[in-house]
Design an enzyme around this catalytic site. Structure first.
Site, short mmCIF file in Angstrom:
data_model
loop_
_atom_site.label_atom_id
_atom_site.label_comp_id
_atom_site.label_asym_id
_atom_site.label_seq_id
_atom_site.Cartn_x
_atom_site.Cartn_y
_atom_site.Cartn_z
CE LYS A 97 81.16 59.34 48.63
NZ LYS A 97 80.56 59.36 49.97
C1 E4P Z 1 80.52 56.21 51.48
O1 E4P Z 1 81.24 57.03 51.00
C2 E4P Z 1 79.21 56.50 52.09
O2 E4P Z 1 79.29 57.78 52.68
C3 E4P Z 1 78.83 55.57 53.20
O3 E4P Z 1 79.80 54.57 53.41
C4 E4P Z 1 77.43 55.07 53.14
O4 E4P Z 1 77.19 54.25 54.24
P1 E4P Z 1 75.73 53.83 54.74
O5 E4P Z 1 75.23 52.74 53.86
O6 E4P Z 1 75.94 53.35 56.14
O7 E4P Z 1 74.87 55.07 54.67
#
Ligand code: E4P
Length: 230
Positions: A97
């Site tokens: 990522k």
């Molecule tokens: C995606 O890969 C992220 O880890 C996640 O969906 C972020 O979500 P949040 O906005 O609830 O922190």
């Protein structure tokens, strides 16, 4: 002969679990509910209890038959590349990522040329998604909940990215992220998103309906009145 119930599904929206909590991941994987996992530094800090992050990634990747996103923390492309290569070497299921920045896109292009899967994260606009696809991203992660939080329309972004990718036959998968409730999942599937990554609480909610519980209760009452065994 064993009946395999999924023969007729050509392609369904994939469901990833958005957590680093091993207990939740094991539960969802054992129930056959998930196709992958996404993590981020916040989720790791919440779940790790001091355990080495690389060890957690390895354990998740062993548990799940599908992509497991592990995020780099470097901000320049060279550091992202070094971290990404180290993480990818942990397990074949690991996908790297990277944030949607100039350096993130540079790292994405290079990692993809080394055949390493990349999830470009923190996407908040259609132009960002277009650039990620052009950099060869395996997944693009638009954060719908965080857009809703600032009175923007998160799901409208999904529909725009779907149209742009379809216009040009771009095969980057749209991974709907920052999901807050089951309605986000319904809309993602209606719009033809490729995947949604869902917090454990929302995954359990997808299965629940009060009429299902009431129905089971009533059927069991009636069955009991028959005094038989199956
Ligand atoms: C995606 O890969 C992220 O880890 C996640 O969906 C972020 O979500 P949040 O906005 O609830 O922190």
């Amino acid at each position: 002969m064993i009946f395999f119930p999924f023969n007729s599904i050509a392609y369904a929206m994939k469901i990833f679990l958005d957590t680093a909590d091993l207990k939740d991941i094991r539960r969802a994987a054992e129930a056959g509910l998930i196709d992958g996992v996404t993590t981020n530094p916040t989720l790791l800090a919440r779940a790790s209890g001091g355990e080495d992050a690389k060890e957690i990634f390895r354990q998740i990747a062993e548990m799940v038959d599908g992509p497991v996103s592990a995020e780099v923390v470097g901000l320049d492309a060279d550091t992202m590349l070094a971290e990404g290569r180290r993480l990818a070497a942990l397990h074949p299921n690991i996908v790297i990522k990277v944030p949607l920045t100039e350096d993130g896109l540079k790292a994405c292009r290079q990692l993809r040329s080394e055949d390493i899967g990349v999830n470009v994260t923190l996407c908040f606009s259609p132009t960002q998604a277009l650039l990620a696809a052009k950099a060869g991203a395996t997944f693009i992660s638009p954060f719908v909940g965080r857009l809703d939080d600032i009175s923007s329309d998160g799901m409208q972004l999904i529909s725009q990215i779907r149209q742009i990718y379809d216009n040009y036959g771009m095969d980057t998968e749209i991974l709907v992220a920052s999901v807050r409730h089951p309605q986000h999942v319904v809309e993602a599937a209606l719009m033809g998103a490729d995947c949604a990554t869902i917090p454990p609480k929302v995954l359990w909610q997808l299965m629940k309906h009060p009429l299902t519980d009431l129905g089971i209760e009533a059927f069991l009452e009636d069955w009991k009145s028959m005094g038989q065994e199956l």
